[in-house]
Design a protein around this motif. Structure first.
Motif, mmCIF file in Angstrom:
data_model
loop_
_atom_site.group_PDB
_atom_site.id
_atom_site.type_symbol
_atom_site.label_atom_id
_atom_site.label_comp_id
_atom_site.label_asym_id
_atom_site.label_seq_id
_atom_site.Cartn_x
_atom_site.Cartn_y
_atom_site.Cartn_z
ATOM 1 N N LYS A 55 -5.149 -8.165 7.761
ATOM 2 C CA LYS A 55 -4.990 -6.740 7.261
ATOM 3 C C LYS A 55 -4.332 -5.822 8.409
ATOM 4 O O LYS A 55 -3.398 -5.160 7.941
ATOM 5 N N ILE A 59 -0.530 -4.282 8.112
ATOM 6 C CA ILE A 59 -0.539 -2.645 8.312
ATOM 7 C C ILE A 59 0.542 -2.501 9.440
ATOM 8 O O ILE A 59 1.484 -1.594 9.595
ATOM 9 N N ALA A 69 7.139 -2.149 3.074
ATOM 10 C CA ALA A 69 5.981 -1.245 2.819
ATOM 11 C C ALA A 69 5.001 -1.856 1.724
ATOM 12 O O ALA A 69 3.930 -1.940 1.670
ATOM 13 N N ASP A 70 5.849 -2.394 0.628
ATOM 14 C CA ASP A 70 5.145 -2.579 -0.441
ATOM 15 C C ASP A 70 4.281 -3.827 -0.364
ATOM 16 O O ASP A 70 3.275 -4.237 -0.720
ATOM 17 N N SER A 72 3.424 -5.165 2.932
ATOM 18 C CA SER A 72 2.313 -4.654 3.553
ATOM 19 C C SER A 72 1.230 -3.918 3.014
ATOM 20 O O SER A 72 0.188 -4.706 2.977
ATOM 21 N N LYS A 73 1.267 -3.279 1.990
ATOM 22 C CA LYS A 73 0.292 -2.616 1.046
ATOM 23 C C LYS A 73 -0.496 -3.692 0.160
ATOM 24 O O LYS A 73 -1.714 -3.909 0.275
ATOM 25 N N ALA A 76 -2.552 -6.109 2.393
ATOM 26 C CA ALA A 76 -3.929 -5.146 2.753
ATOM 27 C C ALA A 76 -4.783 -5.198 1.621
ATOM 28 O O ALA A 76 -6.088 -5.152 1.830
ATOM 29 N N GLN A 77 -4.160 -4.934 0.441
ATOM 30 C CA GLN A 77 -5.153 -4.947 -0.485
ATOM 31 C C GLN A 77 -5.922 -6.194 -0.984
ATOM 32 O O GLN A 77 -7.061 -6.374 -1.289
#
Length: 479
Positions: A55, A59, A69-70, A72-73, A76-77
């Motif tokens: 995670k 990030i 960015a998508d 990475s997000k 992380a989720q």
């Protein structure tokens, strides 16, 4: 018909059941997995630490522009979901694996990657998120696994400190409870000078408190890791700014500063911190074992043993002898120490087997170290709640032993000289008299003097005994 997907790696392609989040590399290793019939996830600390690392890396890579960015997000989720235990059944690999736990790192990468791809596309796969390209970006098994081992220890160390302090507090309560219970001391399992049961328990409490301090001293080392070193310590494959951003995110997640080891090449070569932790765990286990061996002796009987304390009765102790009760908890603790010491030997051997730029024996480190954490943390709670807290003293038996001990002749040696103490001891052996009776019959003391000087409780307190002996010697004009 089973829904399948096709996955590919450097060895070819494979059909994977689509209800599984893990992929081709995990499947390959699963075929040669299972020697212990114990999955790595049995101790989930490494997997959860890996989720934190993945995670933070996602990030960090997103912030420096190395990862969309998508993606990475989504990673992380997926990591957050993994931290809830949602995917625990997706980590099938056995504890014993070769390759420095590359398969464990890839198992985690595959699960997170497939879930992140599912978040973005609605299905598993690699078109948006790849386990190596994205989830493992800037990383290597060689820095993630040792780092996860360190970070995974934090909770275990904190629990160990807590359990040691709780046990020490229980022992301090017994120290107070037993402060007036005088008993014979024993050295070489032979009668020695008297002391109180409370004084004995003060020693047990003190050493457990010292063990807690030693464990607490280890805690900062858990936060020093080798992330950012990649495969051999150079950090190759990581984007500019990744390492600094990674440590910012890891520190944020753990709520404490996580920092790189001073020299990453050293960190890759030498997992000596694992050996240090294992050594302290061994000290703790052997300390508890020694205490429990004492409990076992002190509680022996109920009629022909020491019979000084009553160890809580938890179950019948024999299948044929009615009334026999075994010291089951102390014996459990003693046996656990055998296993802990064996695991420490294995860890020492694994450290010694390291060569050149990486120590690859992560399986030995993890399995043996976390088994020791599990065993010790669990036994501490049982020892406290089901043994120490319920222990009582046989005050009359202790007093009887203390008053009948020939070692009380030491007070005669102190007051009248060592040779006279020997004579009194021999007289007691020959006549069966106790020391108080002997000194009166031998004309060395009056009844009142004997009552005052040959007092086991007085002898447990040198500050009180000294003046009494000096007064006797002055009265007899010995000084």
């Amino acid at each position: 018909m089973t829904d399948l997907r096709i996955e590919r790696d450097c060895l070819g392609e494979m059909e994977i059941p689509n209800d599984q989040y893990y992929g081709i590399q995990t499947h390959r290793m699963e075929k040669v997995s299972g020697t212990a019939n114990l999955p790595v996830i049995f101790y989930p600390d490494m997997h959860y630490a890996l989720a934190q690392i993945k995670k933070a890396a996602a990030i960090a890579n997103g912030k420096i522009g190395a990862m969309p960015a998508d993606v990475s997000k989504a990673i992380a989720q997926a990591c957050d979901e993994m931290l809830t235990g949602k995917f625990n059944d997706q980590f099938p690999l056995d504890m014993w694996q070769g390759g420095g736990y590359t398969c464990v790192n890839m198992n985690v990468n595959e699960v997170i990657g497939n879930r992140a791809n599912e978040i973005l596309t609605g299905h598993k796969g690699t078109e948006k998120v790849h386990p190596n390209t994205h989830v493992n970006m800037g990383q290597s098994t060689n820095d993630t696994i040792p780092s996860a081992t360190h970070l995974g220890m934090i909770g275990r160390v904190d629990e160990l400190i807590k359990q040691l302090e709780l046990l020490a507090a229980s022992l301090r309560k017994k120290e107070e409870e037993f402060k007036d219970v005088v008993k014979v001391g024993r050295t070489c399992i032979q009668d020695a000078l008297p002391l109180t049961l409370g004084q004995e328990f003060s020693g047990y409490a003190s050493v457990v408190e010292r063990m807690a301090r030693k464990v607490r001293h280890l805690r900062p080392g858990c936060f020093e890791i080798v992330m950012g070193g990649s495969a051999v310590g150079t950090g190759f494959s990581a984007a500019p700014g990744y390492k600094d951003a990674l440590y910012v995110e890891l520190s944020k997640q753990y709520g404490e500063e996580v920092k790189p080891m001073e020299n990453l090449f050293d960190g890759f070569q030498n997992p000596d911190f694992i050996v240090e932790v294992s050594g302290v765990l061994k000290e703790v286990a052997m300390t508890l074992s020694k205490i429990c061996k004492d409990f076992r002796l002190m509680g022996s009987g109920p009629r022909s043993g020491f019979m000084e304390v009553n160890v809580p009765a938890l179950s019948p102790g024999s299948s044929i002898m009615p009334g026999k009760i075994n010291p089951t908890v102390p014996e459990m603790v003693i046996q656990i120490s055998h296993q802990v010491v064996g695991n420490d030997v294995a860890i020492s051997m694994a450290y010694d087997e390291g060569e050149l730029d990486l120590n690859v024996w992560d399986a030995t480190f993890y399995k043996c170290l976390f088994e020791n954490f599990q065993l010790i943390n669990s036994e501490l709670e049982i020892l406290r709640a089901h043994c120490v807290d319920g222990m009582t003293a046989n005050k009359e038996r202790c007093a009887q032993e203390a008053n009948s001990s020939i070692a009380l002749s030491t007070v005669v040696a102190t007051a009248l000289g060592y040779p006279m103490g020997v004579k009194v001891a021999h007289y007691c052996e020959q006549t069966g008299k106790n020391v108080r009776e002997a000194v009166v019959e031998m004309g060395l003391m009056t009844v009142e003097e004997a009552k005052k000087l040959v007092d086991p409780m007085l002898m447990t307190n040198p500050h009180a005994a000294g003046p009494v002996v000096d007064a006797f010697k002055k009265e007899k004009k010995l000084i």
